[in-house]
Enzyme design. Sequence first.
Site, PDB file in Angstrom:
ATOM      1  N   LYS A 146      18.161  31.654  -0.396  1.00 23.61           N
ATOM      2  CA  LYS A 146      17.577  30.610   0.450  1.00 23.61           C
ATOM      3  C   LYS A 146      18.044  29.235  -0.004  1.00 23.61           C
ATOM      4  O   LYS A 146      18.325  28.353   0.815  1.00 23.61           O
ATOM      5  CB  LYS A 146      16.052  30.695   0.414  1.00 23.61           C
ATOM      6  CG  LYS A 146      15.355  29.725   1.362  1.00 23.61           C
ATOM      7  CD  LYS A 146      13.849  29.947   1.361  1.00 23.61           C
ATOM      8  CE  LYS A 146      13.159  28.988   2.326  1.00 23.61           C
ATOM      9  NZ  LYS A 146      11.679  29.183   2.333  1.00 23.61           N
ATOM     10  N   ASP A 167      13.074  31.807 -12.436  1.00 26.59           N
ATOM     11  CA  ASP A 167      11.848  32.530 -12.095  1.00 26.59           C
ATOM     12  C   ASP A 167      10.816  32.241 -13.177  1.00 26.59           C
ATOM     13  O   ASP A 167      10.924  32.738 -14.305  1.00 26.59           O
ATOM     14  CB  ASP A 167      12.136  34.029 -12.009  1.00 26.59           C
ATOM     15  CG  ASP A 167      10.901  34.842 -11.639  1.00 26.59           C
ATOM     16  OD1 ASP A 167       9.817  34.243 -11.476  1.00 26.59           O
ATOM     17  OD2 ASP A 167      11.021  36.075 -11.533  1.00 26.59           O
ATOM     18  N   ASN A 188       8.375  20.725 -10.182  1.00 29.06           N
ATOM     19  CA  ASN A 188       7.453  20.847  -9.057  1.00 29.06           C
ATOM     20  C   ASN A 188       6.969  22.272  -8.818  1.00 29.06           C
ATOM     21  O   ASN A 188       5.924  22.474  -8.200  1.00 29.06           O
ATOM     22  CB  ASN A 188       8.163  20.319  -7.793  1.00 29.06           C
ATOM     23  CG  ASN A 188       7.511  20.798  -6.519  1.00 29.06           C
ATOM     24  OD1 ASN A 188       6.510  20.238  -6.069  1.00 29.06           O
ATOM     25  ND2 ASN A 188       8.071  21.859  -5.924  1.00 29.06           N
ATOM     26  N   TYR A 191      -6.053  28.727 -11.534  1.00 30.32           N
ATOM     27  CA  TYR A 191      -5.160  27.666 -11.062  1.00 30.32           C
ATOM     28  C   TYR A 191      -5.616  26.306 -11.584  1.00 30.32           C
ATOM     29  O   TYR A 191      -4.812  25.523 -12.113  1.00 30.32           O
ATOM     30  CB  TYR A 191      -5.125  27.662  -9.534  1.00 30.32           C
ATOM     31  CG  TYR A 191      -4.279  26.571  -8.946  1.00 30.32           C
ATOM     32  CD1 TYR A 191      -2.890  26.681  -8.921  1.00 30.32           C
ATOM     33  CD2 TYR A 191      -4.861  25.415  -8.420  1.00 30.32           C
ATOM     34  CE1 TYR A 191      -2.103  25.669  -8.385  1.00 30.32           C
ATOM     35  CE2 TYR A 191      -4.084  24.401  -7.884  1.00 30.32           C
ATOM     36  CZ  TYR A 191      -2.709  24.539  -7.867  1.00 30.32           C
ATOM     37  OH  TYR A 191      -1.930  23.525  -7.340  1.00 30.32           O
ATOM     38  N   LYS A 249      -3.601  23.858 -14.301  1.00 36.80           N
ATOM     39  CA  LYS A 249      -3.231  22.480 -13.988  1.00 36.80           C
ATOM     40  C   LYS A 249      -3.892  21.495 -14.947  1.00 36.80           C
ATOM     41  O   LYS A 249      -3.312  20.443 -15.267  1.00 36.80           O
ATOM     42  CB  LYS A 249      -3.599  22.165 -12.537  1.00 36.80           C
ATOM     43  CG  LYS A 249      -2.730  22.891 -11.515  1.00 36.80           C
ATOM     44  CD  LYS A 249      -1.248  22.550 -11.678  1.00 36.80           C
ATOM     45  CE  LYS A 249      -0.402  23.088 -10.540  1.00 36.80           C
ATOM     46  NZ  LYS A 249       1.028  22.724 -10.689  1.00 36.80           N
TER      47      LYS A 249
END
EC number: 1.1.1.-
Length: 359
Positions: free
Chosen positions: A87, A110, A137, A237, A241
């Site tokens: 992609k 990965d 990112n 999550y 973060k």
Amino acid sequence: MTGFLPEPLRMLVTSPALLDFTSDGPLPYALRQKFTGKPPPVTSNLSLASQTVLVTGATSGVGLEAARQLAQLGPRLLILGVRNASKAEQIKSELERDTPNLTVQVAELDLESLLSVDRFVDELSANSIRLDLALLNAGFFAHDDRITDDGYSPLFQVNFLSTAYLTLKLLPLLHTTAPPHPPGTTTPPGPRLVLVTSEAHAWTTFPDVPRPTENRTQPILSVFQDKNTLGSADDQYARAKLLLALFGKELSRRLTAAENDTTVVITTPGFCASNFFPDGMMTRLIQLTSARSVQQGGALHVFAATAPGPEIHGAYLRDGKPTGLSKFAQGPQGQILQERLWGEMEEFFMQRGGSPLGM
């Protein structure tokens, strides 16, 4: 009761900070999305000419948009660190077609594999790549109970562990003399590292943080190896973060003390209308009514990557403005966690063959 709710709505309503009505809380966050987030304008005559730029997670969403906007600033080389190389090759063709004199390089990365991180950095080093800007990112969210081959929750490994490990491995490629910039243009001074966190870091804490003089029975990293201590996907999550933001703060402090000229910026694009969360009719409705555009999110990334001024080093940018991390992160328990986390990451780095950081 909340299992039927789509993300990110479930993350908001299940947050322990739901009734926090300060700017940290999930409800003020949701209200801000449509009314704030317009990024400050980029510096006049800004140019990345002769610079080498790395963007991870650049095949879709905010990462792809940030790569497109950075490409318009004319870097010598734009490296896309991606999981889906096929992609990315299509994106490479589009960027090179739309941007004269731009060279795009695709490199497989990965973040569910520490070995992939090693190979990625080895490839950069073998090609004598010197980085001026690294925008880390890449992120991941799913209700996923797998454990990676490295023994961690994928949510934790992608959003914190591999990103922090990649950061430490990239430092030698960033800490070099920046090239001269073309006359009449402005170039961000020195190398820069941008870590992308989330406002969700403010909606969690970390259990059982000991004082520095106390022995810890369970290392921080091991919490994310045991399915009994993982918690929900939303909490994993948010905690990942939180740890990334604390890691960035400690890294910036130590780089300053070591007189290293690398600038570290911690940023969040807010909730953007991308494919980050699982698709569905309700998710699309939430995006339509509440989300920022990916163009806004990408522009906030670009601002974090290029904003001038010494005050940007170590800053956490929310809505494009320096602000404090969560009350927990800035409080005594957060500072203890930050110190402990750095020690564990330094040990982890050296166990994988890294040189002593000397910071």
